[in-house]
Structure formats: structure tokens, C-alpha cells
Write an enzyme that holds these catalytic residues in place. Structure first.
Site, PDB file in Angstrom:
ATOM      1  N   GLY A  21       0.834  -1.187   0.000  1.00 21.01           N
ATOM      2  CA  GLY A  21       0.000   0.000   0.000  1.00 21.01           C
ATOM      3  C   GLY A  21       0.874   1.244   0.000  1.00 21.01           C
ATOM      4  CD  GLU A  22       0.815   6.535  -3.103  1.00 23.20           C
ATOM      5  OE1 GLU A  22       1.538   7.448  -3.548  1.00 23.20           O
ATOM      6  OE2 GLU A  22      -0.268   6.207  -3.631  1.00 23.20           O
ATOM      7  N   GLY A  23       2.741   4.365   0.877  1.00 21.13           N
ATOM      8  CA  GLY A  23       3.221   4.837   2.166  1.00 21.13           C
ATOM      9  C   GLY A  23       3.765   3.707   3.010  1.00 21.13           C
TER      10      GLY A  23
END
Length: 603
Positions: free
Chosen positions: A546-548
Site C-alpha cells: 500500500g502507498e506509504g
């Protein structure tokens, strides 16, 4: 001369100085641009073709290209035929001079041709930006052809500098204005930058929707912030040339660059430190990045990091297959210190600021934001970065958990780089590890229709955000710009961060140098967008958390490499005397020992 003070600009700079990117930023807000390419030949040179293709990928699709090629006189003709509402970008004058000196164009009155070009620029009805190499700072060429080129280009540069309203000199991505007027919006001179009494335009008043978004972003607070000792704090008050907090966010912004010497110095130092093995491998890229952003050859690991988690919703086909309630659940988990992102943040000594923004419209139907809301979103992202600096955070991480963000980021990347959307749009993964290809096709259709809708629209940075990007990407773009202004590095690892980096680059070319791609994951969108930004992934872990979350997972390893590089001493064998800083290059030169006894007989 136009209302904001200039009609023609000459942009000078050395090889790889950033002159072309700066020139492109000057015309980024134009509805359309005629790009005049002067290069000729190179069909059999793959490296040269690669350079040309890199320039082509940077141009918005709304730009048209004219090639002067082997006909130097055509450039003056294009300038004479230009209309008042045209914008021309000539890149670059070096190619034009090379064609002028081609034996096929001789005999020729080169001085008269240069004079005619300068007069064509002076009398051109359109806006003109001319890019040219500055070769006068190098050694005098050793060959007659090289000297002829340097002389002719120097003459052309002087003639164009006299003809143009403004002249900029770009060094390491930093522009300095050599010729400019006073108090002109959009172009900040050195004198203006140092004048503390200069007035700053007041922020515009926005409507109720803008005010609601401002309140939503301003209310974002870190979830379960961590505490740190005062010894770990970074004093940013002593930084050179601080950027005013109320700086107007617009194309051509002049933001700081990382230190150009500290990174290479840190790399050189690593060759001498007391490591038990051969080195830290690819992690040296993270060390060099940290050294440049901290302006020291002995960087320290990032102590306090903040994750900006953007929770935005995109209407229409962009959100096909997505569950808005699942997005809200992940944002709530992060606020409560639960879920994968929060657990990784706790492991990495990071805190999370959940940034909720209003929904953006369906990109296939019309603009997703109005101009006032774009400005407000950029300002709020800018303020988030300054707030992180005020709180002593050493780095930012861009995260996202909204619905439809992948499709919005794909449209932005396609609009700014010319990438084929269907080739990079991420697949739609639903709970249970299953891919929803029908939802993916609906997203493709939405992006396709949106790209068709904006084919004749302006492609300036703010236009792209208003037409395609949406509120979350606009706030993320403002955060990237604000981080560069505060000299804070930004770790990106997903579509929103990459798209925001591309738009931020079009507003300020310096901003991309504050971005680090820890791991590219498995998304082609991230890889292609990062390639245009000039970002090489430090690691090849193939993370897809997931982004981050990808950056948070890699952060401890990056910190370890930076700590080793900055804290370990020089190897004892390389010390000239105990306690010194190590042998210099001269000291380390091999000296042949005197022979002990007779050597072999020579015949």
C-alpha cells in the site's frame, strides 16, 4: 511586452544544468506551446536518441513540435510568422549554431544570420523562450571546428541576450536572473528575494467549498505522535535563504536544491570508512541522497518522520470496483494507531497525519476541481509540510488510501509524460487476492474519456490538477513543494506520490531533487513516472503493501545504512597519523620503494 513583464527570455546553462526544465516551467501555464527542436542527425546514436526521447516525454500532449533541422533560416521564419497569442520554446541554440556551421550551409554570412535571428526574436509578436548552452566557462577547444562552434555560439548568445527582455543563467538547477526588470510577478530576481520589505500578494478568497476543504485539511493531526529528545531536533532556523511561508505557488517557483557537493563527498568517504566488508551496495544511493539534503558528507539517519495519509474520493469510473467504506476504515485505523500502516509506523518511529479532502468529480464528465479549489489545496499541502518542519520532522512520506486515486494518478502521469494510460493503470485488487478485470476496464474507459475530453485543453500544472488530478493529488503536490521549501526529503512509493512529484516538478523543477524512491514495488505506473522524474529505486524489494507502507517497511534499512556511513570512522590503515581524518588523494599515491640489493640484470 506582455502584462507580467516579459515577452522573450534567454535561458543559459551548461550541460545537465537543468536549463531545459527551467525553460519548460516558464511556459507551463501557456494554453499551448510550439516546441522548436533544432537538433539534427544522431539517427545512428542510441544515446543521443535517448536524450531526445526523454525531452519528448516531458512535453505535454497539448504542445506541438516544429523541427528546424538542417535549415537554420527556418527558425527566423517561424518567429516572424508567430501570432500574438502563440508561445514558442526554442531548445536549443547550440543545435541551431551547429546546423549554421555545417559545411552544407557554407559559404554563408554567419554573423548576418545571427543578427537576423536576434532581430526576429526582438520583433516577434509571440512569447519566446530560447534555451542555449553556455560554453564560455570551459577550456578553449583544441580543434578548429570546436573553436569555431564556441565563437559562433558565444556571438549568438550575446546577440540574443541583447534582444531578449530577460536572461536567466541556470547552474545545478538553480536559476539566476542576469537581465530582468523590477517588481514583475512570476519572475523573482535576486534583489527581490533579498528585499524583506517586498509586498507579497494576498491569498485569494475562496468559496464555501474551498473553505470546507481548508478546514478539513487544517484539522488533520498526527495519530499517536511519538516523542523525541531535544538532542535529536534539527534546527532549521539557520538554513540559508529560507523560503517565505506565504510564497505564491505558481509555475517557475524558485525553491532550494540539495547540496551538490555533499552527496559525492559522502560517496567518496564511504570508500574509506571502517566497514568489515566491501560496502553497503545499492544503499549508497540513500546515503548520497541524505548527505545532499542535509548538506554534509556525514549524514545522520532521519530521526522523526511523518506520514501524510491522503484520504480522498474520486467519483465516476475512476473508482470502479473500490469500496469507499473500506477506504474510510483504513483511515480510521491509522488514526487509532491500528492496522498495517500504523504498526509499520510504530516500528519505524513515524507518526501519521490523516488528511481527509472533499470528493473530486468524475474526470470523464468535466473538470474535477475549480481553479480556486486547486489553489487552496496546493496551499494546504504547502502548510502541512511547513507544519511538519515546525514539529521537527526530518522527512515526509506520501501515503494514500482513497478511492479512485490510482486512475486519477494514471491520468495525471499520462497527461504530463505522454505515457499510454492502459499500459500503466494498476489492476484492481479486491479482498481475497482476486483481480477485478471488469472494474479495471471501466477505469480504463474513464481515463480514456477524460484524456479525450482534455485533448485541446491547457496542460499547465494547475490545469492538470483541475481537469484530472483532484483534491488529494493537489494537496500532495503542495506538500512536495512545501517540503522542498523547508529542505525536507520526501519518500514516495506509489501512484499519488509519483503523480504529485510530476506536477510539482512542472511548478518548480527543483522539487524533484527532494524525492527519494525507496522501492518501486510492482506497479509500472510508479516505474515509468519515476523514470521521467529521474528517480531510481534504492531497493528492488517488489513491495506492494500500500502507498506509504512500502517506504515505512524500507525505512529502518535506509536508516541503518545512513547511520553506518555517517558514524563509522576512517579505517585505521588509511590514517596518516592516529586521529587524523584519513589519507588524502595525494597521500594515498603509491610510491615505489627503494630496491634492497641489486635488481635483475638488463641486456
Amino acid at each position: 511586452m506582455s502584462a507580467d513583464g516579459w515577452s522573450s527570455v534567454l535561458v543559459l546553462g551548461g550541460i545537465r544544468s537543468g536549463k531545459s526544465a527551467f525553460a519548460e516551467a516558464l511556459v507551463a501555464s501557456a494554453p499551448s506551446v510550439r516546441y522548436v527542436a533544432t537538433a539534427v542527425g544522431g539517427e545512428d546514436d542510441p544515446e543521443w536518441r535517448g536524450r531526445i526521447e526523454a525531452h519528448q516525454r516531458r512535453r505535454p500532449q497539448s504542445w506541438t513540435t516544429e523541427e528546424t533541422g538542417a535549415d537554420p533560416a527556418r527558425l527566423a521564419t517561424l518567429l516572424a510568422e508567430a501570432k500574438p497569442d502563440d508561445t514558442l520554446l526554442v531548445d536549443d541554440l547550440g543545435g541551431w549554431v551547429a546546423a549554421l556551421l555545417d559545411p552544407a550551409n557554407q559559404p554563408n554570412d554567419d554573423v548576418a544570420t545571427v543578427t537576423a535571428l536576434a532581430e526576429a526574436v526582438r520583433s516577434c509578436a509571440a512569447r519566446v523562450v530560447v534555451v542555449s548552452p553556455e560554453v564560455g566557462l570551459s577550456l578553449v577547444p583544441a580543434t578548429p571546428v570546436g573553436r569555431a562552434f564556441a565563437d559562433a555560439l558565444g556571438t549568438a548568445n550575446q546577440a540574443l541576450a541583447d534582444a531578449c527582455d530577460r536572461v536567466a543563467f541556470v547552474v545545478a538547477g538553480r536559476p539566476t536572473w542576469l537581465k530582468t526588470g523590477a517588481a514583475e510577478p512570476g519572475i523573482v530576481t535576486d534583489v527581490q528575494a533579498e528585499d524583506s520589505t517586498a509586498e507579497v500578494p494576498a491569498a485569494p478568497q475562496h468559496d464555501a467549498m474551498t473553505a470546507a476543504m481548508t478546514a478539513a485539511v487544517a484539522s488533520a493531526t498526527p495519530a499517536k505522535p511519538l516523542t523525541f529528545g531535544e538532542a535529536d531536533r534539527t534546527d532549521r532556523a539557520d538554513a540559508d535563504a529560507p523560503i517565505p511561508r506565504d510564497t505564491v505557488i505558481e509555475a517557475g517557483m524558485d525553491l532550494p536544491l540539495p547540496d551538490g557537493d555533499a552527496g559525492p563527498d559522502a560517496r567518496d568517504r564511504l570508500e574509506r570508512v571502517d566497514l568489515p566488508g566491501a560496502g553497503i551496495g545499492v544503499l549508497i544511493e540513500a546515503v548520497e541522497f541524505a548527505a545532499g539534503t542535509q548538506a554534509t558528507a556525514t549524514p545522520r539517519p532521519w530521526g522523526r518522520v511523518r506520514v501524510l495519509l491522503f484520504d480522498g474520493r474520486h467519483d465516476g469510473g475512476a473508482a470502479a470496483g473500490a469500496d469507499p467504506q473500506d477506504s474510510e476504515r483504513r483511515a480510521a485505523e491509522a488514526e487509532a494507531g491500528e492496522g498495517a500502516l500504523a504498526r509499520l509506523a510504530a516500528t519505524a518511529d513515524a507518526d501519521i497525519a490523516v488528511v481527509r479532502v472533499p470528493a473530486s468529480g468524475a474526470m470523464e464528465d468535466g473538470p474535477v476541481l475549480d481553479a480556486a479549489t486547486v489553489d487552496a489545496a496546493l496551499r494546504q499541502g504547502w502548510e502541512l509540510a511547513f507544519a511538519a518542519a515546525d514539529d521537527g520532522r526530518d522527512a515526509l512520506i506520501i501515503g494514500a488510501c482513497g478511492t479512485g486515486t490510482d486512475a486519477a494518478a494514471t491520468a495525471v502521469v499520462a497527461a504530463t509524460t505522454g505515457t499510454e494510460p492502459v499500459a500503466v493503470l494498476p489492476r484492481v485488487l479486491v479482498p481475497g487476492g482476486r483481480y477485478d478485470d471488469e472494474a479495471w476496464m471501466r477505469r480504463c474507459a474513464a481515463v480514456r474519456d477524460a484524456m479525450h475530453r482534455v485533448r485541446q485543453e491547457p496542460r499547465g500544472a494547475k490545469d492538470v490538477l483541475a481537469q484530472l488530478g483532484g483534491a488529494d493529488l493537489a494537496v500532495a503536490t503542495g506538500a512536495v513543494l512545501g517540503a522542498a521549501a523547508c529542505r525536507i526529503p520526501v519518500l514516495v512509493d506509489g501512484p499519488v506520490g509519483i503523480a504529485a512529484g510530476l506536477v510539482a516538478r512542472d511548478l518548480s523543477s527543483q522539487s524533484r531533487h527532494w524525492l527519494l524512491l525507496a522501492d518501486a514495488g510492482r506497479q509500472e505506473l510508479v516505474r515509468q513516472g519515476a523514470d521521467v522524474l529521474g528517480l531510481t529505486p534504492v531497493l528492488e524489494l517488489g513491495l506492494d503493501l500500500g502507498e506509504g507502507a512500502n517506504s515505512l517497511a524500507a525505512l529502518p534499512l535506509l536508516r541503518s545504512a545512513i547511520a553506518l556511513a555517517g558514524l563509522l570512522p576512517v579505517h585505521p590503515a588509511l590514517l596518516a597519523t592516529p586521529g587524523d581524518g584519513g589519507l588524502s588523494d595525494d597521500d594515498a599515491e603509491f610510491i615505489e620503494p627503494e630496491p634492497d640489493g641489486p635488481g635483475p640484470a638488463s641486456v
